[in-house]
Motif scaffolding. Sequence first.
Motif, mmCIF file in Angstrom:
data_model
loop_
_atom_site.group_PDB
_atom_site.id
_atom_site.type_symbol
_atom_site.label_atom_id
_atom_site.label_comp_id
_atom_site.label_asym_id
_atom_site.label_seq_id
_atom_site.Cartn_x
_atom_site.Cartn_y
_atom_site.Cartn_z
ATOM 1 N N ASP A 50 0.847 -1.185 0.000
ATOM 2 C CA ASP A 50 0.000 0.000 0.000
ATOM 3 C C ASP A 50 0.889 1.244 0.000
ATOM 4 O O ASP A 50 1.906 1.285 0.701
ATOM 5 N N GLY A 98 -2.281 -1.452 -3.248
ATOM 6 C CA GLY A 98 -3.320 -0.590 -2.707
ATOM 7 C C GLY A 98 -2.851 0.840 -2.874
ATOM 8 O O GLY A 98 -1.879 1.242 -2.248
ATOM 9 N N VAL A 142 -2.353 -6.482 4.689
ATOM 10 C CA VAL A 142 -1.317 -5.800 3.905
ATOM 11 C C VAL A 142 0.060 -6.234 4.386
ATOM 12 O O VAL A 142 0.327 -6.252 5.587
ATOM 13 N N VAL A 147 3.666 -1.219 3.767
ATOM 14 C CA VAL A 147 3.222 0.055 3.219
ATOM 15 C C VAL A 147 4.423 0.973 3.068
ATOM 16 O O VAL A 147 5.408 0.866 3.804
#
Length: 298
Positions: free
Chosen positions: A97, A126, A139, A142
Motif C-alpha cells: 500500500d 493498494g 497488507v 506500506v
Amino acid sequence: MDHLLAIRTFQRIVETRSFTRAAAHLDMPRSTVSKLLRELETHLGVKLLQRTTRTVTLTPEGAEYYRKVCDIVAVLDDTEESMREMGSAARGRLRIDLHSSMACFVLLPVLGTFRQRYPRIQLALGVGDRPVNLIEEGVDCVIRAGELADSSLIAKTLYRDKLITCASPSYIAQFGMPLNQDDLEKNHRIVGYFSASTGEVWPLRFRKKGKDAQVVRFDIAANDSAAQVGMLVNGLGVGQTFASVAARFLESGELVPVLESITKATIPISIIYPPNKQLNARVRVFIDWITERFSQYK
C-alpha cells in the motif's frame, strides 16, 4: 481438533478483532472459526476471549497465550518459508500500500524491473492516501511519508525526501513568480492537500532566518496526492510536493520550482511492515529491491 489451525484462528481473531474478518482472512465459514475457538478453549481449560455483539477482547489468560503462541508460530512460519525457498524463488501474493502520487510517479515507472526479477510474485497494489491497518486488511507492507506513529510495527527509512514548492509555467506567465512567503500568501493562488482520513490541511512549510514558517490557507485542495500534483501541472496555483514525485515534471518543464531558498523541509519515506512479516521472502526481496531503486533519492 486441528490444533495448529485452531491456534492460527485464535491469532487472526485477536489481530482483526472480529470473528467475521478472521473468517474472511482464513477463507472459512464464521461458524468454523467459532467452533475452532471453542475447541481450543476446551482443550486449554481456560477462556481466551470475552465476546459481545460488538467487541472481542482478550482475557488475561488469552493475552498470555497469544504472546507465547505468536513466538512459536513465527518460528514455524520462518522455518517453513526457509524450506520453501531452498527449492524455489520467492513466489506468492504480495500486498503493498502506498500514496497515490508515489505510486503513479515514483514506483510504477520502475516496477517493471521488479516484475522481471521476481515473475512468480503476484503484486497487489493498494493505491491511495487513506491510512490502512496492516493486520486487519492483510497488507504485507506500506510505503509512507512521515514519522512512524505505531511502535508495534517495523519501519525502515528508504530516504529523506525534500519538499519542493512549484507551479506550472502557464501559472507563472499569468500571475508572476512569487517573491517571498508574504507575496505567496497574499497575492497567489495556493494548491493545498488535506488528509483523506481526518480532513486536516497540510500547510506549506518554509524556513526563514533559521525559523520554521507555514502557509495554512488554500484556494483549491485535494485529499489525493496525485490529484494535487495534477492541479499544479494544470496551472491551478502554487503548492508543495515531494522532490521524487516532482522530478519528472521538473525535468519535462511542466513544473518549475519557486521559493527555493526558503523551501528546506525534508520528510522520511519509509517502508513499514508487521514484525511477523520481517523474514517473509516476498517482503524481504521487495524491501531489498526498493531500497536499491530508491537509493538515487538519498
